[in-house]
Scaffold this active site. Structure first.
Site, PDB file in Angstrom:
ATOM      1  N   CYS A  75     -13.977  -0.045 -28.051  1.00 53.67           N
ATOM      2  CA  CYS A  75     -15.307   0.535 -28.216  1.00 53.67           C
ATOM      3  C   CYS A  75     -15.872   0.846 -26.839  1.00 53.67           C
ATOM      4  CB  CYS A  75     -16.205  -0.428 -28.974  1.00 53.67           C
ATOM      5  SG  CYS A  75     -15.515  -0.860 -30.565  1.00 53.67           S
ATOM      6  N   GLU A  76     -15.180   1.696 -26.144  1.00 56.39           N
ATOM      7  CA  GLU A  76     -15.507   2.082 -24.764  1.00 56.39           C
ATOM      8  C   GLU A  76     -15.019   3.511 -24.631  1.00 56.39           C
ATOM      9  OE1 GLU A  76     -16.732   1.229 -21.898  1.00 56.39           O
ATOM     10  OE2 GLU A  76     -17.385  -0.769 -22.522  1.00 56.39           O
ATOM     11  N   TYR A 104      -9.592   3.773 -12.344  1.00 59.00           N
ATOM     12  CA  TYR A 104      -9.557   4.615 -11.139  1.00 59.00           C
ATOM     13  C   TYR A 104      -9.495   6.107 -11.472  1.00 59.00           C
ATOM     14  CZ  TYR A 104      -7.577   0.247  -9.189  1.00 59.00           C
ATOM     15  OH  TYR A 104      -7.335  -1.049  -8.816  1.00 59.00           O
ATOM     16  N   ARG A 160      -5.438   1.393 -15.388  1.00 61.07           N
ATOM     17  CA  ARG A 160      -5.627   2.255 -14.218  1.00 61.07           C
ATOM     18  C   ARG A 160      -6.327   3.581 -14.531  1.00 61.07           C
ATOM     19  NH1 ARG A 160      -2.267   4.210 -11.363  1.00 61.07           N
ATOM     20  NH2 ARG A 160      -3.268   3.803  -9.385  1.00 61.07           N
ATOM     21  N   GLU A 191       4.450  -6.219   2.358  1.00 65.12           N
ATOM     22  CA  GLU A 191       4.102  -6.905   1.097  1.00 65.12           C
ATOM     23  C   GLU A 191       3.966  -5.863  -0.005  1.00 65.12           C
ATOM     24  OE1 GLU A 191       0.316  -8.609   2.076  1.00 65.12           O
ATOM     25  OE2 GLU A 191       1.192 -10.260   3.208  1.00 65.12           O
ATOM     26  N   GLY A 251       4.207  -3.927  -3.389  1.00 63.53           N
ATOM     27  CA  GLY A 251       4.378  -4.174  -4.811  1.00 63.53           C
ATOM     28  C   GLY A 251       4.641  -2.861  -5.524  1.00 63.53           C
ATOM     29  N   ARG A 252       3.643  -1.984  -5.455  1.00 64.36           N
ATOM     30  CA  ARG A 252       3.666  -0.750  -6.228  1.00 64.36           C
ATOM     31  C   ARG A 252       4.941   0.085  -6.037  1.00 64.36           C
ATOM     32  NH1 ARG A 252      -1.077   1.808  -7.664  1.00 64.36           N
ATOM     33  NH2 ARG A 252      -2.080   0.581  -6.028  1.00 64.36           N
ATOM     34  N   GLY A 297       0.781  -1.236   0.000  1.00 60.45           N
ATOM     35  CA  GLY A 297       0.000   0.000   0.000  1.00 60.45           C
ATOM     36  C   GLY A 297       0.811   1.283   0.000  1.00 60.45           C
TER      37      GLY A 297
HETATM   38  C1  LIG Z   1      -2.438  -5.689  -3.409  1.00 64.87           C
HETATM   39  C2  LIG Z   1      -1.850  -6.251  -2.180  1.00 64.87           C
HETATM   40  C3  LIG Z   1      -0.527  -5.973  -1.848  1.00 64.87           C
HETATM   41  C4  LIG Z   1       0.337  -5.034  -2.635  1.00 64.87           C
HETATM   42  O1  LIG Z   1      -0.134  -3.722  -2.644  1.00 64.87           O
HETATM   43  P1  LIG Z   1       0.738  -2.540  -3.271  1.00 64.87           P
HETATM   44  O2  LIG Z   1      -0.222  -1.385  -3.264  1.00 64.87           O
HETATM   45  O3  LIG Z   1       1.115  -2.954  -4.648  1.00 64.87           O
HETATM   46  O4  LIG Z   1       1.910  -2.316  -2.397  1.00 64.87           O
HETATM   47  C5  LIG Z   1      -0.014  -6.589  -0.721  1.00 64.87           C
HETATM   48  N1  LIG Z   1      -0.745  -7.436   0.038  1.00 64.87           N
HETATM   49  C6  LIG Z   1      -2.028  -7.719  -0.264  1.00 64.87           C
HETATM   50  C7  LIG Z   1      -2.773  -8.652   0.605  1.00 64.87           C
HETATM   51  C8  LIG Z   1      -2.628  -7.135  -1.372  1.00 64.87           C
HETATM   52  O5  LIG Z   1      -3.908  -7.403  -1.665  1.00 64.87           O
END
Ligand SMILES: *Cc1c(COP(=O)(O)O)cnc(C)c1O
Length: 429
Positions: free
Chosen positions: A342-343, A315, A311, A273, A275-276, A231
């Site tokens: 077509c959107e 969003y 995205r 965890e 990712g982004r 997050g």
């Molecule tokens: C989506 C998600 C992440 C990664 O979120 P980021 O915004 O990419 O950091 C980590 N853990 C869980 C359980 C998720 O659903």
């Protein structure tokens, strides 16, 4: 401020275009490693700190291997993600399985891999026990703090979110896990997505540490890790700033000392965890202008569409756009930058000031390294693009070919072959 520039020379892109015509995504391995290291360093005070990279952000084994080499684990939430992590050499407790509404076979696969099972619901304690015939020694559960926590734009308010146990259910859940034989415990919370305020993470940590203290005391268990989820946001707009990781880390450290250490509890290992924040800013969608259209508005139609990057349509997300060879030209035209679906929401940008564009111009759409290619889909029969990873030594590696018509038709019964209709299904590689 976060200046937005594509980091590689045009000649490298032209080399890639010879093998895979635009559109395609390009990732910067050196940048990804730098960002993974920055997160680790921010938490270097916490022994054993580890990020389990969220596979869903960039589900490609080449990326997972790169990050494994830098010490990251993998956070998976589906069978496919478990298999990808395994393929990238991640095993056992390198893998966090944070799923929800989980099928039995996925719990079985995760358990066979020795992954850490992070349960999303109280009922899953019994479900896993029945499915596996036992509970793994190490178990984790996901907290939904409900009204204790304000929401955030993407995930929404916690009490409206489908994820996690209520705080009250956590007591029953860990009690049941202990009764069923679990001996080691972790706890998980994730209540934000693309959040850039340091305080948000500190406050979440305070809520979960407070619960850890109560659970430890009430149930006589010890928590070996606290997983604060992902997050961490990124500055999609040039005028935005990066998250202050030092402030996030210092705030979490203070809360851990106040709530746990001062009450005589052993400090748990911290993990995340994310990712982004690891791959997001290190990816670009490259696309060429097909058509310029002038009706009630000016439109720049690209050879990419929302199948390559969803995205903005999903969003209303901002993704910065730069034009090769016109980086310093004045942005004195205003365009809607569109794809061909077509959107009407198939737009990468609306009313965006850009330099004057012409057919053939090469565009870099920024910050597509996470939740970009991964969200792709095949509506209108659009094919998902190739992915390139530029290695730290500057060499480009094709890490996914583009889809072909034959890929798209592969599930039709009876089969349809592109070649029989005279199409060159291999056009894209
Ligand atoms: C989506 C998600 C992440 C990664 O979120 P980021 O915004 O990419 O950091 C980590 N853990 C869980 C359980 C998720 O659903």
């Amino acid at each position: 401020m976060t200046p937005k520039a594509f980091p590689f020379p045009l000649s490298l892109v032209q080399e890639m275009e010879k093998r895979t015509p635009t559109p395609f995504h390009v990732y910067d391995a050196a940048g990804i490693l730098r960002r993974a290291k920055a997160l680790d360093e921010a938490f270097s005070w916490s022994p054993g700190f580890r990020n389990y990279f969220a596979v869903k952000a960039t589900p490609n084994p080449a990326i997972l291997e790169l990050l494994r080499g830098a010490g990251s684990g993998a956070d998976c939430s589906s069978l496919a993600e478990l298999v990808l992590a395994e393929r990238a050499g991640l095993r056992g407790e390198d893998v966090m399985f944070s799923s929800n509404d989980t099928p039995a076979e996925e719990f079985r696969k995760a358990a066979r891999m020795g992954a850490i099972l992070n349960l999303d619901d109280l009922s899953h304690v019994g479900f896993v026990h029945r499915t596996l015939g036992r509970l793994p020694e190490l178990m984790c559960a996901r907290l939904n703090p409900g009204r204790a926590k304000e929401g955030n734009a993407i995930i929404g308010r916690p009490e409206e979110a489908k994820y996690g146990f209520t705080p009250e259910q956590m007591f029953e859940g860990y009690h049941a896990m202990k009764e069923l034989g679990a001996k080691r415990f972790g706890i998980h919370v994730m209540v934000a997505s693309n959040e850039r305020k340091a305080d948000y993470f500190v406050e979440t940590a305070r809520i979960v540490f407070t619960l850890v203290a109560q659970l430890s005391r009430t149930l006589g268990i010890e928590f070996e890790f606290v997983d604060l989820g992902g997050g961490i946001g990124i500055p999609y707009r040039p005028e935005e700033d990066e998250v202050d990781l030092a402030a996030v880390s210092a705030g979490i450290r203070r809360e851990m000392e106040d709530i746990l250490v001062r009450n005589g509890l052993r400090p748990p290992r911290l993990c995340m965890e994310c990712g982004r924040t690891i791959t997001g800013p290190c990816g670009w969608l490259l696309s060429r202008v097909l058509h310029i259209k002038d009706t009630y508005k000016k439109y720049a139609g690209l050879d990419a569409c929302m199948a390559n990057l969803m995205r903005p349509a999903m969003y209303g997300a901002y993704h910065h756009i730069t034009v090769f060879g016109k980086e310093d030209a004045p942005c004195d035209e205003t365009y809607d930058v569109t794809g061909s679906l077509c959107e009407n929401n198939d737009k990468f940008a609306i009313d965006r000031p850009l330099p004057r564009l012409e057919p053939g111009d090469l565009l870099a759409i920024h910050d597509t390294g996470a939740h970009g290619h991964a969200m792709g889909f095949n509506y209108n029969g659009k094919l998902r693009s190739a992915e390139w990873l530029v290695m730290p030594d500057g060499a480009p590696r094709l890490i996914r070919r583009a889809e072909t018509l034959d890929d798209l038709f592969a599930t039709l019964v009876p089969p349809v072959r592109a070649r029989e209709s005279g199409e060159h299904s291999e056009r894209r590689i």
